[in-house]
Design an enzyme around this catalytic site. Sequence first.
Site, short mmCIF file in Angstrom:
data_model
loop_
_atom_site.label_atom_id
_atom_site.label_comp_id
_atom_site.label_asym_id
_atom_site.label_seq_id
_atom_site.Cartn_x
_atom_site.Cartn_y
_atom_site.Cartn_z
N GLU A 202 0.93 -1.41 0.15
CA GLU A 202 -0.05 0.04 0.04
C GLU A 202 1.04 1.29 0.12
O GLU A 202 1.02 2.11 -1.00
CB GLU A 202 -0.79 0.04 1.19
CG GLU A 202 -1.92 1.20 1.29
CD GLU A 202 -2.66 1.14 2.69
OE1 GLU A 202 -2.39 0.64 3.56
OE2 GLU A 202 -3.72 1.76 2.45
N ASP A 281 -11.98 1.71 4.01
CA ASP A 281 -12.68 2.38 5.14
C ASP A 281 -13.71 3.43 4.65
O ASP A 281 -13.41 4.69 4.77
CB ASP A 281 -11.53 3.33 6.14
CG ASP A 281 -10.62 2.09 6.30
OD1 ASP A 281 -10.93 1.38 7.40
OD2 ASP A 281 -9.66 2.03 5.80
N1 ADE Z 1 -6.47 -0.02 8.88
C1 ADE Z 1 -7.70 0.22 8.36
N2 ADE Z 1 -7.66 0.84 7.02
C2 ADE Z 1 -6.15 0.66 6.85
C3 ADE Z 1 -5.60 0.76 5.19
N3 ADE Z 1 -5.75 1.09 4.24
N4 ADE Z 1 -4.38 0.47 5.57
C4 ADE Z 1 -3.69 -0.12 6.75
N5 ADE Z 1 -4.37 -0.28 7.87
C5 ADE Z 1 -5.68 -0.10 7.92
ZN ZN Z 2 -7.31 -1.98 4.56
#
Ligand code: ADE
Ligand code: ZN
Length: 340
Positions: A202, A281
Site C-alpha cells: 500500500e 474504510d
Molecule cells: N486499517 C484500516 N484501514 C487501513 C489501511 N488502508 N491500511 C492499513 N491499515 C488500515
Molecule cells: Zn485496509
Amino acid sequence: MDHTELRKAIACMPKTELHLHIEGTLEAPLALQLASRNNVSLPWNTLEELEKQYDFSNLQSFLDLYYILMGTLKTQEDFADLMFAYLQRAHENGIRHAEIFFDPQVHMNNHIPFSTVIKGLLNGLDLGKQAFGITGGLILCIIRDMPVESAEAVLKEAEPYAKDLIGIGLDSAEVGYPPELFEAVYRKARQLGLHCVAHAGEEGPADYVKQALDVLHVERIDHGIHAYDDPELVQRLAQEQIPLTSCPLSNKRLKVVNDIRELPLHEMLQAGLRVCINSDDPAYFGGYLVDNYMALLENGYSLEECATFARNSIEACFISREEKDTLLADFDKWYEQYVK
Ligand code: ADE
Ligand code: ZN
C-alpha cells in the site's frame, strides 16, 4: 448509458467485498452519538469540527483519527449495530458476500474484552444475513505497529472462536513493519485453520508483497499496488492467480497516488492479475463500493473492466467452488443484460 443508469447497473452487479474494515464504516455522526452515549470524550464536539479532520496526507494521518474514533465503540450492541449498518449499505451496493476485517487489539487496549467485540460483530452478521441474505464472516487483523507479543496475545484470545473466523490479516502502519515480523503468528493461525491475507504494497515496497507470500504464505494480498513496481512479481502474481484487493478511493484519499488515473489497474488486468475493487474504510474515504466503481468509470475504466473486477471478487472469496458458481451464475445473467 448515462451516469444514473450506469450507477444503477453497477449497484445491481453481483459482487463481493473482501477488503473492508468494519471500524472504517463508523460514520462521523454515529461516532459523535456513541461518544455521548458512552461518555467518551473526543477532541471535537461538533460534526463540523470533526469533519475538518478528514483531510489526510498519508496512511498515518488517517490511522490517527481512525484509532481515536474507535474508542467510542464500547458495548456488544455498538459492535452489532455497526455491523448491521454496514450490511445494509452492502446490500444497497449489490454486495452478496463480504469478508470483513476487525482490529481487536485496539479495542483490547481500550479495555473492551475480545469476547464483547466478536460476539457483537457475529450477532450483527447473523442479523444482516437474515435481513439481507448476505453471506460472510470475519478476518481478525493484526496491528503491525504494535508489539508482536500483542499479536500473539490476541490470537490466544481468538482460539476459542477460531471456527467463527474466516482468517487472519495484517494492517495499520506498513513502512518499517515488514510481514516477516509475523511469521510465527501466521504459522499459529494456519494451525488454527485460518485463511491468511495481509496488507502489503500500500505504502510499502514490492518486497513486502513477496514477504507476505513467501514468509506468511498469504492467499490474498490487500492493496498490492506497489507489486506493480516489480515485473517479476507481477508475472508470479498472474501465474499463481493471487488476488489483489484494490481500494481506489482509499489510495486517492491517503495519497498513495495523486489521481485515480495513476493506479496501474488497466495494466494489472492486462497482465492477467486477479484484481478486485473494495472500499477499505468507506466512512473515511468518501464512498462505499459502488462509489469506488463509479470513480473508476469516471477515470477511464470501461464497464467491461468493472465486470472483470466483480468477477474476480467472486473468484477471490474464501467460499466453496459450488458457492462461487452460484454467485457467478447470477453475475453472468447481469453481464448478459448490461454488458454483452
Ligand atoms: N486499517 C484500516 N484501514 C487501513 C489501511 N488502508 N491500511 C492499513 N491499515 C488500515
Ligand atoms: Zn485496509
